[in-house]
Every structure is written in structure tokens, then in C-alpha cells.
Design a protein around this motif. Structure first.
Motif, PDB file in Angstrom:
ATOM      1  N   GLU A  33      11.072  -5.486 -13.532  1.00  0.00           N
ATOM      2  CA  GLU A  33      11.461  -4.081 -13.591  1.00  0.00           C
ATOM      3  C   GLU A  33      11.582  -3.464 -12.209  1.00  0.00           C
ATOM      4  N   VAL A  34      10.855  -3.984 -11.246  1.00  0.00           N
ATOM      5  CA  VAL A  34      10.976  -3.485  -9.866  1.00  0.00           C
ATOM      6  C   VAL A  34      12.243  -4.037  -9.234  1.00  0.00           C
ATOM      7  N   LEU A  35      12.488  -5.326  -9.434  1.00  0.00           N
ATOM      8  CA  LEU A  35      13.683  -5.948  -8.858  1.00  0.00           C
ATOM      9  C   LEU A  35      14.973  -5.404  -9.467  1.00  0.00           C
ATOM     10  N   SER A  36      14.910  -4.965 -10.719  1.00  0.00           N
ATOM     11  CA  SER A  36      16.110  -4.435 -11.371  1.00  0.00           C
ATOM     12  C   SER A  36      16.395  -2.993 -10.979  1.00  0.00           C
ATOM     13  N   SER A  57       5.333   2.441  -6.417  1.00  0.00           N
ATOM     14  CA  SER A  57       4.545   3.333  -5.567  1.00  0.00           C
ATOM     15  C   SER A  57       3.227   2.691  -5.143  1.00  0.00           C
ATOM     16  N   ASN A  58       3.018   1.446  -5.560  1.00  0.00           N
ATOM     17  CA  ASN A  58       1.767   0.775  -5.215  1.00  0.00           C
ATOM     18  C   ASN A  58       1.729   0.327  -3.759  1.00  0.00           C
ATOM     19  N   LEU A  59       2.866  -0.128  -3.237  1.00  0.00           N
ATOM     20  CA  LEU A  59       2.892  -0.584  -1.852  1.00  0.00           C
ATOM     21  C   LEU A  59       2.506   0.517  -0.864  1.00  0.00           C
ATOM     22  N   PRO A  60       3.085   1.719  -0.937  1.00  0.00           N
ATOM     23  CA  PRO A  60       2.671   2.760   0.016  1.00  0.00           C
ATOM     24  C   PRO A  60       1.180   3.079  -0.072  1.00  0.00           C
ATOM     25  N   GLU A 119       2.531  -8.501   5.378  1.00  0.00           N
ATOM     26  CA  GLU A 119       3.691  -8.896   4.577  1.00  0.00           C
ATOM     27  C   GLU A 119       3.570  -8.341   3.174  1.00  0.00           C
ATOM     28  N   ALA A 120       4.712  -8.002   2.581  1.00  0.00           N
ATOM     29  CA  ALA A 120       4.775  -7.610   1.174  1.00  0.00           C
ATOM     30  C   ALA A 120       5.998  -8.276   0.548  1.00  0.00           C
ATOM     31  N   ARG A 121       5.829  -8.792  -0.638  1.00  0.00           N
ATOM     32  CA  ARG A 121       6.927  -9.438  -1.361  1.00  0.00           C
ATOM     33  C   ARG A 121       7.043  -8.842  -2.757  1.00  0.00           C
ATOM     34  N   VAL A 122       8.269  -8.819  -3.252  1.00  0.00           N
ATOM     35  CA  VAL A 122       8.522  -8.477  -4.646  1.00  0.00           C
ATOM     36  C   VAL A 122       9.063  -9.738  -5.308  1.00  0.00           C
ATOM     37  N   VAL A 123       8.402 -10.190  -6.373  1.00  0.00           N
ATOM     38  CA  VAL A 123       8.826 -11.419  -7.048  1.00  0.00           C
ATOM     39  C   VAL A 123       9.030 -11.144  -8.531  1.00  0.00           C
ATOM     40  N   PRO A 124       9.867 -11.942  -9.182  1.00  0.00           N
ATOM     41  CA  PRO A 124      10.135 -11.731 -10.606  1.00  0.00           C
ATOM     42  C   PRO A 124       9.001 -12.267 -11.475  1.00  0.00           C
ATOM     43  N   ASP A 140      -6.276 -13.169   5.124  1.00  0.00           N
ATOM     44  CA  ASP A 140      -7.640 -13.000   4.642  1.00  0.00           C
ATOM     45  C   ASP A 140      -7.665 -12.489   3.211  1.00  0.00           C
ATOM     46  N   TYR A 141      -6.704 -11.632   2.861  1.00  0.00           N
ATOM     47  CA  TYR A 141      -6.653 -11.057   1.526  1.00  0.00           C
ATOM     48  C   TYR A 141      -5.223 -11.070   1.006  1.00  0.00           C
ATOM     49  N   VAL A 142      -5.112 -11.270  -0.308  1.00  0.00           N
ATOM     50  CA  VAL A 142      -3.834 -11.104  -1.002  1.00  0.00           C
ATOM     51  C   VAL A 142      -4.096 -10.198  -2.202  1.00  0.00           C
ATOM     52  N   PHE A 143      -3.231  -9.205  -2.390  1.00  0.00           N
ATOM     53  CA  PHE A 143      -3.342  -8.294  -3.519  1.00  0.00           C
ATOM     54  C   PHE A 143      -2.067  -8.402  -4.342  1.00  0.00           C
ATOM     55  N   THR A 144      -2.214  -8.636  -5.642  1.00  0.00           N
ATOM     56  CA  THR A 144      -1.043  -8.658  -6.513  1.00  0.00           C
ATOM     57  C   THR A 144      -1.102  -7.459  -7.447  1.00  0.00           C
ATOM     58  N   THR A 145       0.063  -6.944  -7.815  1.00  0.00           N
ATOM     59  CA  THR A 145       0.148  -5.843  -8.771  1.00  0.00           C
ATOM     60  C   THR A 145       1.156  -6.212  -9.847  1.00  0.00           C
ATOM     61  N   GLY A 146       0.765  -5.963 -11.101  1.00  0.00           N
ATOM     62  CA  GLY A 146       1.686  -6.151 -12.204  1.00  0.00           C
ATOM     63  C   GLY A 146       1.475  -7.450 -12.964  1.00  0.00           C
ATOM     64  N   GLY A 147       1.841  -7.417 -14.246  1.00  0.00           N
ATOM     65  CA  GLY A 147       1.903  -8.632 -15.047  1.00  0.00           C
ATOM     66  C   GLY A 147       0.606  -9.093 -15.660  1.00  0.00           C
TER      67      GLY A 147
END
Length: 257
Positions: free
Chosen positions: A18-21, A27-30, A45-50, A68-75
């Protein structure tokens, strides 16, 4: 020579078709970028993946290996396309299985509300083996952590609540200091050479140039760093530059269009 930045690093993976489309505005990245800076953690770094297992696995493994840290949002919801938890289990090479603590929390919450804890909702209790729960005030359904990867919901208010629950546990460094000065009428091409010289004179400060095109237009300069005195010195140099070109520097962001 620039001194390496000793602060911990972080990466963000935003998961969702839904973000890629373009259907959903992220609003999570900011929010995460601002809060990480306040905690003295450098977002690199920030990535948007399907919603695709292979894409999630690849992004998680690449980014957790060098940060050191990775944060994922969604799914991490109850529907068929919520595949983040099982994908992260695959990335770590562990089973995706029922987490007994999460199961208990969810079962009790749905029973209290008189809502069926059906098969779809039970998916939210499925997590990688070895994960620890991330509880928050916004909802009963938990996120989780495995290794250096934190897995949060995509709904902004829930994501923020989950992040704030873990924020006190994160090791950071000096917080990022940011100041902005803008000048109406200034043009980037006009100030570029002088601005480059200012950057060279202040190597510990990141200086960015951001033109704005409202009526009237101009240029905003943002200085960021961990040393307030160094940031102040860079802004003072930028303000002097604007005056030399005949523009009046103004503190802060330019007024809205």
C-alpha cells in the motif's frame, strides 16, 4: 580528516504494497528519524519493500548485518498479506510458531471484549522462535524483537506506542542538534560555491540546502550535528554568507505557502 561518527546506527524497513502503490502515505519514517536522532542513534538507511517474503528476508539480512538496530513497520496484522513475522523467522533461520505469551495476551483481550479469537486473529500470536514481545499502551497485540531487529505495526499511533515502549532500552549517543536558517530571494546556484566552502570549514556538521518555490521563493539551509557549538558556528557562517549576498537570514523554516 573527518572523525568517524561513534554513534550507534539504525535502518528502517517500511513493509507494504500500500505504500509502494501510493495508496498509503507513510508517516512512520519521519517520526522514527526524529526520535532516533533525539536518542543519539544515527539513521543511515530506510527502505520500502513489498509484501513479498524474499524482499523482506533480503532487506532484513542485509541491514541487520551492518547496523546496530533495524526497525520494521507493517505486516503484523491478521490478514493473508501480513507476512512480516514469518518472513523475519525465515531471515533468522528459525521456525515461525505460536508464541505462548502472545497467544495468552490476545486470547484474554478478545475474551474480555466478547470478540472471537478466530484463526485470522491467532496469526498475530505467531512469531519467530526466540522472539521477545514488545508491549505497548495503544493495543494488546504485541510487536516483537529478535536479535537487533524490532518489528512494529504499521498503523502510526500503534507504531509510535511500540517504539516508545522500547526507546528506554536503546543504547544511543549524543543527540542530534538541528538548526535552520532561510533567506527569501536566495538561489542555490548563487550560493553553492560559498556554501561548499562553509561545509569544508565545518566537517563535523552536516549542512543541507533546500530551495523553496512559494511566492516569494528562496533557500533554507539546515545544519545538523552532535556538537551544539559546532552547529551554531556553521549557522553563523551561513547567516554571514546570506548577508554578503544581500539577503536577510531568518531563523527557522520558511513560512508555509
Amino acid at each position: 580528516m573527518t572523525t568517524p561518527d561513534p554513534r550507534p546506527t539504525a535502518a528502517i524497513i517500511i513493509i507494504g504494497d500500500e505504500v509502494l502503490s501510493g495508496r498509503t502515505h507513510d508517516s512512520n519514517l519521519p517520526y522514527l528519524a526524529r526520535r532516533l536522532g533525539e536518542l543519539g542513534i544515527r539513521l543511515v538507511e530506510a527502505r520500502v519493500v513489498p509484501d513479498q517474503r524474499e524482499a523482506i528476508v533480503r532487506a532484513v539480512n542485509e541491514l541487520r548485518a551492518r547496523n546496530d538496530y533495524v526497525f520494521t513497520t507493517g505486516g503484523i496484522g491478521p490478514t493473508h498479506d501480513d507476512i512480516t513475522a514469518e518472513s523475519i523467522a525465515a531471515a533468522f533461520g528459525v521456525p515461525w510458531e505460536r508464541n505462548e505469551e502472545a497467544w495468552r495476551i490476545l486470547a484474554e483481550d478478545y475474551a474480555k471484549r466478547g470478540v472471537e479469537f478466530n484463526e485470522a486473529r491467532q496469526r498475530m500470536a505467531m512469531m519467530p522462535r526466540g522472539a521477545t514481545l514488545v508491549r505497548c499502551e495503544a493495543v494488546a497485540a504485541p510487536g516483537f524483537r529478535i536479535g537487533n531487529v524490532f518489528v512494529f505495526a504499521g498503523v502510526p499511533r500503534i507504531m509510535q506506542s511500540m517504539f516508545e515502549a522500547v526507546a528506554p532500552t536503546l543504547a544511543g549517543g549524543p543527540p542530534t542538534v538541528s538548526r535552520t536558517v532561510h533567506a527569501i530571494g536566495a538561489l542555490e546556484g548563487q550560493i553553492a560555491k560559498r556554501l561548499a566552502a562553509i561545509q569544508a570549514e565545518h566537517p563535523t556538521v552536516a549542512i543541507g540546502s533546500y530551495p523553496f518555490y512559494r511566492d516569494p521563493g528562496g533557500v533554507a539551509i539546515v545544519a545538523r550535528g552532535t556538537d551544539r557549538a559546532a552547529v551554531d558556528a556553521a549557522i553563523a557562517a551561513v547567516s554571514a554568507m546570506f548577508r554578503d549576498f544581500g539577503f536577510e537570514p531568518r531563523e527557522g523554516e520558511p513560512p508555509p505557502a
